[in-house]
Design a protein around this motif. Structure first.
Motif, short mmCIF file in Angstrom:
data_model
loop_
_atom_site.label_atom_id
_atom_site.label_comp_id
_atom_site.label_asym_id
_atom_site.label_seq_id
_atom_site.Cartn_x
_atom_site.Cartn_y
_atom_site.Cartn_z
N SER A 72 -11.07 -4.37 1.43
CA SER A 72 -9.87 -3.54 1.50
C SER A 72 -9.84 -2.45 0.43
N ILE A 102 -12.23 1.05 1.69
CA ILE A 102 -11.98 1.71 2.97
C ILE A 102 -12.41 3.18 2.93
N ALA A 103 -11.99 3.90 1.89
CA ALA A 103 -12.29 5.34 1.84
C ALA A 103 -13.79 5.62 1.79
N LYS A 114 -15.44 4.65 5.18
CA LYS A 114 -15.11 5.63 6.21
C LYS A 114 -15.96 6.89 6.06
N ASP A 149 -9.55 4.69 10.81
CA ASP A 149 -8.75 3.58 10.30
C ASP A 149 -8.83 2.38 11.24
N TRP A 167 -3.91 -3.06 3.67
CA TRP A 167 -3.61 -1.64 3.61
C TRP A 167 -2.82 -1.20 2.37
N GLU A 173 -4.63 1.28 0.03
CA GLU A 173 -4.70 2.61 0.65
C GLU A 173 -3.32 3.26 0.73
N ARG A 224 -2.57 4.80 -2.52
CA ARG A 224 -3.36 6.03 -2.73
C ARG A 224 -2.81 7.18 -1.89
N ARG A 225 -2.55 6.91 -0.61
CA ARG A 225 -2.13 7.99 0.29
C ARG A 225 -0.70 8.44 0.03
N ILE A 239 -7.55 4.47 -6.23
CA ILE A 239 -7.76 3.19 -5.54
C ILE A 239 -8.08 2.08 -6.53
N GLU A 251 -2.99 9.88 8.94
CA GLU A 251 -3.24 8.80 8.00
C GLU A 251 -2.28 8.83 6.81
#
Length: 456
Positions: free
Chosen positions: A29, A32-33, A36, A43, A255, A258, A261-262, A268, A398
């Motif tokens: 987890s 992820i970034a 990807k 996602d 999640w 993330e 972060r988002r 992260i 996202e």
């Protein structure tokens, strides 16, 4: 049953095994970034690797493993599973594509599928009913310690390699920095295998005394099916309530780093570190409280205590699940997410112990496998995917992950509460039926109801 010291030694060993299990399971987890970016995944595809790829293998493998638990040496079976999942975690450090990563994660799932059926079966043999809640609670703390350690250790590794895209690993060559995480966390679990093999196995002790062989102790499949058909509503509601809370815990847990972060721009590594610490503290409080409270209710005569505590835990999680995605600051979001985890953590105790009460003693391995098939096949696989699909399909951005969490998390809590309270009566009926059918020699194992049924 073994002496208390032997039983608690076993809990300690299983505690450590579970920590490694969740470290291997949850580290993804944080990655992820970079995954990807390197493998060109969305996602939804990431959620399938975190959830479905792992959980489907876990759930399908759990059914035959559950039958094996009722027949073979449980420590040996767990040692084999530990070897497999550590090896497959290590292999995640070599993948170069989405299918390869999904295959390696499936191997982790198959190996870890040995864990809970063995634990449920062994703890049921090691502790009397009124002590099982505490024993399961102490053991279940390891899930949150493991999750927290995965996030803390993973964050430290991510921070150490910040700005570096690849490194030269000894004997391995060039690997991406996110792959280094798997190369480091995979092998250490193998060190626990000798301790696993030293666990007390009641069946081995029974054979040494010339008693019944394990193969003849396990009920036939037709008997298991007949029991499920008689008490289908009790099993359905108990499994549904547990699974919905699992979707809430695993889905948000996958999640939240993330989301931080988002939504707030939190790095992260920093978000994973703080969320890991929150998970350890909140999860420990919640799982111990769930075990102690349900044990006390059992001693007070509440035969539906495990499912009742699940229902109230879902209600307790609801306001926190609804609030944390809307928090004005990352610190407040973490505090509110921690409040949610305190309540969702109760399922780690009430879920598995509830299955023990719904199933006769000789069916525990099989019943726990069926439970885990549902719990992981839906809870662990669909939890992360629900929020990913809402982000990708419903909101199409996202950056709106927070909105997916704000919609999905409270909905899961409400459904879990509804399932719990709908099943209380059927749960009590099933527990009473098991107690009435228990032979006198097993009356102690079925609790106060069995003793009353035996005297009657």
């Amino acid at each position: 049953m073994p002496r208390p010291a032997v039983a608690w030694y076993g809990v300690t060993v299983l505690f450590v095994v579970q920590i490694f299990s969740f470290v291997d399971r949850q580290a993804l987890s944080l990655l992820i970034a970079p995954i990807k970016a390197d493998l060109g995944m969305s996602d939804t595809e990431v959620s399938l690797v975190i959830g479905l790829g792992f959980a489907l293998a876990y759930a399908v493998a759990g059914l035959p493993i559950g039958r094996l638990v009722d027949r073979v040496s449980r420590p040996a079976l767990l040692a084999a599973g530990l070897t497999l999942w550590c090896g497959c975690t290590f292999m995640c450090g070599f993948v170069r594509s989405f299918p390869q990563l999904a295959l390696a994660r499936s191997g982790v799932g198959i190996g870890e599928a040995t864990g809970t059926p063995v634990v449920v079966s062994l703890l049921g043999d090691w502790f009397p009913p009124h002590r099982r809640g505490l024993a399961f609670a102490v053991f279940a703390v390891s899930a949150y310690v493991g999750t927290g350690l995965a996030l803390v250790a993973g964050s430290a590794i991510v921070h150490a390699f910040d700005g570096i895209s690849a490194v030269e690993a000894p004997l391995v060559g060039a690997v991406r920095t996110w792959q280094v995480v798997f190369l480091l966390i995979g092998p250490p679990g193998l060190l626990v295998i000798p301790f696993v093999l030293s666990l007390f196995e009641p069946r081995r002790s029974a054979r040494a005394r010339g008693r019944t062989a394990p193969a003849s102790e396990a009920p036939g499949l037709s008997q298991v099916v007949a029991h499920y058909r008689r008490h289908w509503f009790a099993f359905t509601t108990q499994h549904a309530a547990s699974t919905l809370l699992a979707m809430l815990f695993y889905g948000t847990g996958a999640w939240v780093p993330e989301f931080l972060r988002r939504t707030y721009g939190l790095p992260i590594a920093q978000g994973g570190l703080w969320f890991g610490l929150v998970t350890v503290v909140a999860g420990t409080v919640g799982v111990l409280a769930g075990g102690v409270i349900s044990d006390r209710l059992i001693k007070a005569g509440r035969t539906d205590a495990r499912l009742r505590v699940t229902g109230f835990a879902a209600l307790g999680a609801l306001p926190f699940a609804a609030a944390f995605p809307h928090a004005a600051t990352p610190g407040l979001a973490l505090v509110l997410a921690g409040g949610m985890i305190v309540f969702t953590a109760a399922i780690s105790t009430t879920g598995s112990t509830g299955v023990q009460e719904l199933a006769p003693a000789r069916m525990r391995g099989t019943a726990s496998a069926v439970y885990l098939f549902v719990f992981n096949g839906l809870g662990l696989s669909l939890g992360p995917t629900v929020f990913a699909l809402l982000t990708d399909r419903a909101f199409g951005d996202e950056a709106l992950l927070w909105r997916a969490l704000a919609v999905g998390a409270p909905a899961l809590a409400i459904l879990a509460a509804m399932a719990s309270f709908a099943g209380l009566r059927a749960y009590r009926t099933c527990v009473a039926a098991n107690a009435a059918e228990a032979p006198p020699s097993l009356a102690h194992d079925a609790g106060p109801e069995a003793a009353l049924a035996t005297r009657a």
